[in-house]
Design an enzyme around this catalytic site. Structure first.
Site, PDB file in Angstrom:
ATOM      1  CB  VAL A  81      19.394  73.416  61.975  1.00  0.00           C
ATOM      2  CG1 VAL A  81      20.094  73.418  60.624  1.00  0.00           C
ATOM      3  CG2 VAL A  81      18.889  74.819  62.296  1.00  0.00           C
ATOM      4  CB  SER A 109      16.446  68.384  63.223  1.00  0.00           C
ATOM      5  OG  SER A 109      15.822  67.821  62.091  1.00  0.00           O
ATOM      6  CB  THR A 158       8.089  70.955  62.713  1.00  0.00           C
ATOM      7  OG1 THR A 158       9.149  71.271  63.603  1.00  0.00           O
ATOM      8  CG2 THR A 158       8.109  71.917  61.534  1.00  0.00           C
ATOM      9  CE  LYS A 254      11.070  75.368  64.188  1.00  0.00           C
ATOM     10  NZ  LYS A 254      11.139  75.072  62.766  1.00  0.00           N
ATOM     11  CG  HIS A 278      10.593  75.568  58.150  1.00  0.00           C
ATOM     12  ND1 HIS A 278       9.891  74.595  58.831  1.00  0.00           N
ATOM     13  CD2 HIS A 278      11.753  74.977  57.782  1.00  0.00           C
ATOM     14  CE1 HIS A 278      10.599  73.476  58.856  1.00  0.00           C
ATOM     15  NE2 HIS A 278      11.738  73.681  58.235  1.00  0.00           N
ATOM     16  CG  ASP A 309      12.158  79.882  64.322  1.00  0.00           C
ATOM     17  OD1 ASP A 309      11.328  80.260  63.470  1.00  0.00           O
ATOM     18  OD2 ASP A 309      12.450  78.675  64.485  1.00  0.00           O
ATOM     19  N   GLY A 311      14.686  84.873  61.203  1.00  0.00           N
ATOM     20  CA  GLY A 311      15.246  86.206  60.998  1.00  0.00           C
ATOM     21  C   GLY A 311      16.061  86.747  62.163  1.00  0.00           C
ATOM     22  NE  ARG A 313      20.353  85.566  59.678  1.00  0.00           N
ATOM     23  CZ  ARG A 313      19.252  84.803  59.660  1.00  0.00           C
ATOM     24  NH1 ARG A 313      18.608  84.531  60.788  1.00  0.00           N
ATOM     25  NH2 ARG A 313      18.786  84.314  58.528  1.00  0.00           N
TER      26      ARG A 313
END
Ligand SMILES: Cc1cc2nc3c(=O)[nH]c(=O)nc-3n(C[C@H](O)[C@H](O)[C@H](O)COP(=O)(O)O)c2cc1C
Length: 389
Positions: A81, A109, A158, A254, A278, A309, A311, A313
């Site tokens: 992030v 990141s 990424t 990614k 993303h 990844d 969503g 939670r």
């Protein structure tokens, strides 16, 4: 229990919303265009129901996992992030420390505030580093060398941000580093005094991996222009193959959302892929990652590890991702809410909440070991199949 007792990630998000200035908050919560993919990432998880099983000895449950050869407390890692150091002073260092102590991988990141060297100095185990592929090959090689020197074990490249998605809320808020100081932004920041006081304690307020290392970026206001010019839009599988040759450690690709691309990733020698859109921040109208996972794991056929990844939670979402074939899940916003709300403790809290939810749901589904989790824990699985454990 007080009204502010934190029992799930949504509570952490509420605490986060009270503390962090809106411009940085919406940078985290927003998605691209209509935010339909952002929403679908969450609702497609919710739609997957579990099979409740009883009569299984669940007294010795274990969530332990191995991710790319490293032992982890739960099958989970932290996604890269950008700008964590704007959510909380020294944010990347604190999140990396929390992850290390909890026993899950942390990914730094490229667009972090604390540099590779900062994080290496303040942690004791190898961490993962996320790379954006740029046109300036000298800078790329320099960054990869710095990652090696910092003891990075895993390079995460990424692929889904060679052009930047349009996030309307960011545009409206004048999101940049430093943020455009409109009257509304100044007023909002003035009310977030705890965040402000904390930021005053650190000197780390610019992009630690970039500033001072690249030509033409001495002034932070030039960053957006620099990124637009420098992210390599000609990135293709041949170039990724060359990166594979140059990086001896583990390589993770990614931003894979299509089975055909998953096969290409295996062909170029990726050790793992991250099924990701993303977090709904790039192509709006794309499917959720969890809905694409079965087709992607089918095409990979175990030739690389599959991480997912976008969503995630809760521990229930981690279990759903494991059930549909991911070796581990990853979280972006979930730990960022904790970081912004409470610093390092908040990241630990996010991880503990998720671990607890995972353990409980494993119990309810009759799952004893993480390794035994499979499609049989979900209702859509053929009901006459006998669970592995
Ligand atoms: C505020 C923010 C910044 C991000 N910055 C990066 C980044 O620098 N590099 C990257 O590869 N992905 C980045 N991502 C994407 C995350 O790695 C991850 O794919 C996404 O957050 C997963 O979705 P989730 O937030 O629903 O967990 C970012 C996501 C958010 C929310």
């Amino acid at each position: 229990m007080s009204e502010r007792t934190i029992t799930n990630i949504e509570d952490l998000e509420r605490a986060y919303a009270r503390r962090v200035p809106r411009v940085f908050q919406e940078y985290v919560t927003s998605g691209a265009w209509t935010e339909s993919t952002l929403k679908r990432n969450l609702s497609d998880f919710e739609d997957l129901q579990f099979r409740q099983r009883v009569g299984v000895d669940i007294s010795n449950r274990s969530t332990e996992a191995t991710i790319l050869g490293e032992k982890a407390t739960i099958p989970l890692a932290l996604s890269p992030v950008g700008l964590l150091g704007m959510q909380h002073g020294d944010g990347e260092i604190l999140a990396a420390q929390a992850a290390e102590e909890f026993g899950v991988p942390f990914t730094l990141s490229t667009m972090s505030i604390c540099s590779l060297e900062d994080v290496a100095r303040n942690t004791s185990k190898p961490f993962w580093f996320q790379l954006y592929v740029m046109r300036d090959l000298d800078f790329m090689r320099d960054l990869m060398q710095r990652a090696r020197d910092a003891g990075v074990s895993t390079l995460v490249v990424t692929l889904d941000l060679q052009v930047q998605g349009q996030r309307n809320r960011d545009l409206k808020n004048g999101m940049s580093v430093p943020p455009a100081l409109s009257a509304a932004t100044i007023l909002d920041m003035a009310t977030r005094w705890r965040w402000g006081l904390n930021m005053l304690k650190t000197k780390r307020r610019s992009f630690g991996n970039l500033v001072g290392h690249v030509k033409g970026l001495d002034d932070m206001s030039l960053l957006v222009e620099w990124v637009n010019k420098n992210f390599d839009q000609a990135l293709d599988w041949n170039k990724l193959s060359r990166i594979r040759d140059e990086w001896d450690g583990k390589l993770v690709l990614k931003g894979i959302l299509d089975p055909a691309d998953a096969s290409r990733a295996v062909e170029v020698g990726a050790d793992a892929i991250i099924v990701s859109n993303h977090g709904g921040r790039q192509m709006d109208g794309a499917p959720s990652t969890i809905s694409m996972l079965p087709a992607i794991t089918d095409s990979v056929q175990g030739a690389a590890e599959v991480l997912l990844d976008s969503g995630v939670r809760s521990g229930q979402d981690v279990l759903r991702a494991r059930a549909l074939g991911a070796d581990a899940a990853m979280i972006g916003r979930a730990f960022t809410f904790g970081l912004g709300a409470k610093g390092k403790t908040g990241v630990t809290e996010a991880l503990s909440l998720i671990k607890n939810e995972l353990e409980l749901t494993m119990a309810f589904t009759g799952s004893v070991k993480n390794q035994g989790i499979g499609p049989h824990v979900l209702l859509s699985y053929p009901p006459n199949t006998v669970p592995v454990n």
